[in-house]
Design an enzyme around this catalytic site. Structure first.
Site, mmCIF file in Angstrom:
data_model
loop_
_atom_site.group_PDB
_atom_site.id
_atom_site.type_symbol
_atom_site.label_atom_id
_atom_site.label_comp_id
_atom_site.label_asym_id
_atom_site.label_seq_id
_atom_site.Cartn_x
_atom_site.Cartn_y
_atom_site.Cartn_z
ATOM 1 N N PRO A 6 0.756 -1.233 0.000
ATOM 2 C CG PRO A 6 0.158 -0.881 2.215
ATOM 3 C CD PRO A 6 1.166 -1.533 1.364
ATOM 4 C CD GLU A 7 5.760 2.723 -0.551
ATOM 5 O OE1 GLU A 7 6.189 3.808 -0.964
ATOM 6 O OE2 GLU A 7 6.487 1.753 -0.326
ATOM 7 C CE LYS A 63 1.687 5.776 2.028
ATOM 8 N NZ LYS A 63 2.636 5.441 3.117
ATOM 9 N NE ARG A 114 2.195 -7.205 10.417
ATOM 10 C CZ ARG A 114 3.291 -6.446 10.400
ATOM 11 N NH1 ARG A 114 3.943 -6.269 9.271
ATOM 12 N NH2 ARG A 114 3.718 -5.875 11.497
ATOM 13 N NE ARG A 153 7.267 20.823 7.729
ATOM 14 C CZ ARG A 153 6.155 20.145 7.967
ATOM 15 N NH1 ARG A 153 6.148 19.232 8.903
ATOM 16 N NH2 ARG A 153 5.078 20.395 7.278
ATOM 17 N NE ARG A 262 8.845 1.734 8.218
ATOM 18 C CZ ARG A 262 7.886 2.102 7.367
ATOM 19 N NH1 ARG A 262 7.451 3.327 7.361
ATOM 20 N NH2 ARG A 262 7.355 1.227 6.540
#
Length: 275
Positions: A6-7, A63, A114, A153, A262
């Site tokens: 799912p991207e 998404k 999951r 940022r 990640r």
DNA sequence: CCATGAACCTGGTCGC
DNA sequence: TGCGACCAGGTTCATG
């Protein structure tokens, strides 16, 4: 038919595939199998009211897969392992978390090993829209926008690109691929990246996402979906999953490390650390 | 504002 | 073959 991963490109692929199959269909019932799958509503809302639940459009935001009704939307998030498929069969597969029944007799099945995936019901698209950042394939995702966004940022660049309230739709694979394309090491700080690298980063994000959508995503399971076509982008990956393999550009060895919690793949020769 | 780690879940893989 | 440790393409929340 079932899709994984799912991207943005994978979610777009699901939306593209779902559209011709479910637009115009009316929902007569939603049956949750896993008790947490309906995040903010109860299935009773969909009982005995098919006229109010005709699907008039299927779109993507960030998404999320969004089914549109009159005055309502059903937003679906696949998270890590969610898959959707339309079927006429009446068996409930293992790992199915929810089934949507159409008046036509077909069903939309949500499979999710999951169990992280969720459905949300809102009266207003703005609810989802306002909580997410810019769409990287939208024309407003300009060089100026990205330059300003990174400058304002002081954040680890990988972490920032994964932040859905900044840019929406990027995930672990496409962030690694985009940073490699732009020659930016994922350890870099957003406000320290030189102008040309930012310009290349924007270009890379757009090119990579577009190409991945054209390839129907990185992975799709089950050939019966989309007339038997499957996702091909895994062949195009340059760094993701290439631990200890030679870099396409410089043939140095790609290594795996950890950034922003990640798994992260880097070519240390091609990607410069800006801190 | 930013970074980190845990939590939510199940299954695959790798090393011993 | 068995078993434990670790990992997984996402997101949210608590903590420092």
């Amino acid at each position: 038919m079932a899709i994984k991963m799912p991207e943005l490109p994978e979610v777009q692929t699901v939306v593209n595939g779902l559209k011709p199959m479910i637009i115009g269909k009316k929902i007569i019932r939603i049956k949750p199998i896993w008790h947490k799958v309906l995040e903010n509503f109860n299935e009773s809302i969909f009982e005995n009211n098919p006229q109010a639940h005709e699907i008039i459009d299927v779109t993507r935001r960030a998404k999320f897969i969004i089914l549109h009704f009159t005055g309502k939307i059903l937003a679906i998030h696949l998270r890590m392992t969610g898959k959707l498929f339309v079927t006429k069969k009446n068996n409930i597969p293992i790992h199915c978390t929810v089934v949507v029944f159409f008046e036509s007799g077909e069903r939309l099945v949500f499979e999710d090993t999951r169990k992280f995936g969720r459905m949300y019901l809102y009266t207003d698209f703005l609810n989802i829209d306002s909580r997410h950042g810019i769409e990287p394939l939208d024309e407003v995702f300009t060089e100026t926008w990205l330059i300003e966004g990174l400058k304002n940022r002081k954040r680890n660049i990988k972490s920032l690109l994964l932040d859905q309230s900044f840019i929406s739709g990027l995930g672990n694979i496409y962030v690694d691929e985009s940073l490699w394309y732009a020659g930016i090491h994922p350890f870099s700080k957003s406000n320290m990246i030189p102008l040309q690298n930012i310009i290349n980063l924007r270009e890379g994000i757009i090119l990579i996402l577009q190409k991945a959508i054209n390839s129907r995503g990185t992975t799709i399971i089950d050939f019966t979906f989309l007339n038997g076509q499957s996702g091909n982008y895994s062949k195009e990956l340059k760094v993701f999953g290439k631990n200890k393999k030679p870099c396409d550009k410089c043939s140095d060895i790609i290594f795996k490390t950890r950034v922003a919690g990640r798994g992260t793949y880097v070519c240390a020769s091609c990607q410069e650390i800006f801190v």
